[in-house]
Design an enzyme around this catalytic site. Structure first.
Site, PDB file in Angstrom:
ATOM      1  N   ASP A  55       0.814  -1.215   0.000  1.00 51.29           N
ATOM      2  CA  ASP A  55       0.000   0.000   0.000  1.00 51.29           C
ATOM      3  C   ASP A  55       0.848   1.265   0.000  1.00 51.29           C
ATOM      4  O   ASP A  55       2.069   1.215   0.161  1.00 51.29           O
ATOM      5  CB  ASP A  55      -0.971  -0.008   1.199  1.00 51.29           C
ATOM      6  N   ASN A 107      -7.723  -2.650  14.320  1.00 51.63           N
ATOM      7  CA  ASN A 107      -9.100  -3.022  13.954  1.00 51.63           C
ATOM      8  C   ASN A 107      -9.146  -4.212  12.986  1.00 51.63           C
ATOM      9  O   ASN A 107     -10.179  -4.494  12.401  1.00 51.63           O
ATOM     10  CB  ASN A 107      -9.846  -1.813  13.359  1.00 51.63           C
ATOM     11  N   HIS A 131      -7.365  -4.526  10.183  1.00 51.63           N
ATOM     12  CA  HIS A 131      -7.123  -4.258   8.757  1.00 51.63           C
ATOM     13  C   HIS A 131      -5.808  -4.877   8.290  1.00 51.63           C
ATOM     14  O   HIS A 131      -4.864  -5.034   9.057  1.00 51.63           O
ATOM     15  CB  HIS A 131      -7.224  -2.762   8.412  1.00 51.63           C
ATOM     16  N   GLU A 180      -9.814  -1.800   5.282  1.00 52.23           N
ATOM     17  CA  GLU A 180     -10.454  -1.540   6.569  1.00 52.23           C
ATOM     18  C   GLU A 180     -11.623  -2.514   6.789  1.00 52.23           C
ATOM     19  O   GLU A 180     -12.064  -3.186   5.851  1.00 52.23           O
ATOM     20  CB  GLU A 180     -10.968  -0.092   6.585  1.00 52.23           C
TER      21      GLU A 180
HETATM   22  C1  GLP Z   1      -0.698   0.606   8.520  1.00 53.98           C
HETATM   23  C2  GLP Z   1      -0.307  -0.253   7.315  1.00 53.98           C
HETATM   24  C3  GLP Z   1      -0.527  -1.718   7.603  1.00 53.98           C
HETATM   25  C4  GLP Z   1       0.100  -2.076   8.935  1.00 53.98           C
HETATM   26  C5  GLP Z   1      -0.585  -1.295  10.023  1.00 53.98           C
HETATM   27  C6  GLP Z   1      -0.073  -1.632  11.398  1.00 53.98           C
HETATM   28  O1  GLP Z   1      -2.038   0.879   8.582  1.00 53.98           O
HETATM   29  N1  GLP Z   1      -1.026   0.094   6.145  1.00 53.98           N
HETATM   30  O2  GLP Z   1       0.051  -2.468   6.544  1.00 53.98           O
HETATM   31  O3  GLP Z   1      -0.037  -3.455   9.159  1.00 53.98           O
HETATM   32  O4  GLP Z   1      -0.323   0.067   9.771  1.00 53.98           O
HETATM   33  O5  GLP Z   1       1.070  -0.884  11.693  1.00 53.98           O
HETATM   34  P1  GLP Z   1       2.053  -1.141  12.868  1.00 53.98           P
HETATM   35  O6  GLP Z   1       2.874  -2.304  12.468  1.00 53.98           O
HETATM   36  O7  GLP Z   1       2.863   0.117  12.962  1.00 53.98           O
HETATM   37  O8  GLP Z   1       1.245  -1.393  14.081  1.00 53.98           O
END
Ligand code: GLP
Length: 241
Positions: free
Chosen positions: A67, A135, A137, A142
């Site tokens: 992404d 959440n 995702h 989402e």
């Molecule tokens: C973002 C990314 C996800 C990632 C999520 C969790 O939203 N798009 O790919 O898994 O954050 O991030 P973190 O690893 O910092 O908790």
């Protein structure tokens, strides 16, 4: 789905990087699906060390990232383009032409989604790395995203924007939209490796570990995948009965 619970972030990063290291030893020209966020930083660091020790090379590896934020230029330090170059690509021998990250810079976002989606259709991802949002995702898909979605532009939830605020000066600077692989794209990988740590992820991991499959918690789609591995630390596993 195979669930592995380890002590802490360091152990999670080691377990996960070993899986990727072994894949690259077996298949030096593997195609990896990569993720951003704080969860994979430790495992990227391990892979950099494995590269520096001469155990693996990225010279024939191809990558596709999950992404990218919209509304941020690639040059912004919080773009996922910058993140990946800072945390992995600039420190290994990967070729820039083998790196693919959704391009959200342009006025016709649908055309840019289609372009990325076509590249994904022409690739076979050997291993897709995932983090997970609090959440549930995955990528930026989402809750309540249809499982059949392919690369698209998503409006970020308030929860996700608040969670990601820590990387910006204020909530106003956090992008409102992102371009992401869809859940269908993610599920086409031969193997999926999800890493999660910390109490903040415990609810989502509880749901995933229950075996449920629901669009309300996107990560639960992994319960339908024939080769999904989930590595979590004790805090993220703390609500699993
Ligand atoms: C973002 C990314 C996800 C990632 C999520 C969790 O939203 N798009 O790919 O898994 O954050 O991030 P973190 O690893 O910092 O908790």
């Amino acid at each position: 789905m195979k669930l592995i619970v380890v002590k802490d972030y360091e152990a999670m990063s080691k377990e996960a990087s070993n899986i990727i290291k072994n894949l690259l030893k077996e298949k030096p020209n593997a195609t990896l699906g990569l993720a951003t966020g704080s969860s994979p930083i430790g495992l990227y660091q391990n892979l950099i060390n494995d590269y520096k020790n001469g155990e693996i090379s990225f010279k024939d590896v191809k990558t596709f990232n999950l992404d990218e934020y919209c509304e941020l230029p690639k040059s912004h330090k919080e773009s996922y383009y910058s993140f990946m170059h800072r945390n992995l690509f600039s420190q290994v021998d990967i070729k820039e032409e083998n790196v693919h990250i959704p391009n959200s810079e342009g006025s016709d976002l649908q055309a840019l989604c289609d372009e990325y989606n076509n590249m994904l259709h022409n690739a076979t991802i050997d291993l897709q790395l995932l983090g997970i949002g609090a959440n549930g995702h995955i990528g930026f898909n989402e809750p309540n995203t249809p499982f059949g979605k392919e690369t698209w532009v998503v409006e970020l939830t308030e929860k996700t924007r608040q969670d990601n605020k820590r990387f910006f000066n204020s909530i106003d600077e956090v992008p409102t939209h992102a371009m992401t692989m869809g859940i269908k794209n993610i599920m086409q990988a031969k193997c999926i490796l999800l890493v999660a740590n910390g109490k903040n992820k415990a609810e989502a991991i509880k749901m995933l570990a229950s075996g449920a499959v629901t669009e309300a918690c996107p990560a639960t789609v992994l319960n339908l995948h024939p080769n999904a591995i989930v590595i979590v630390d004790e805090e993220a596993a703390s609500l699993i009965k």
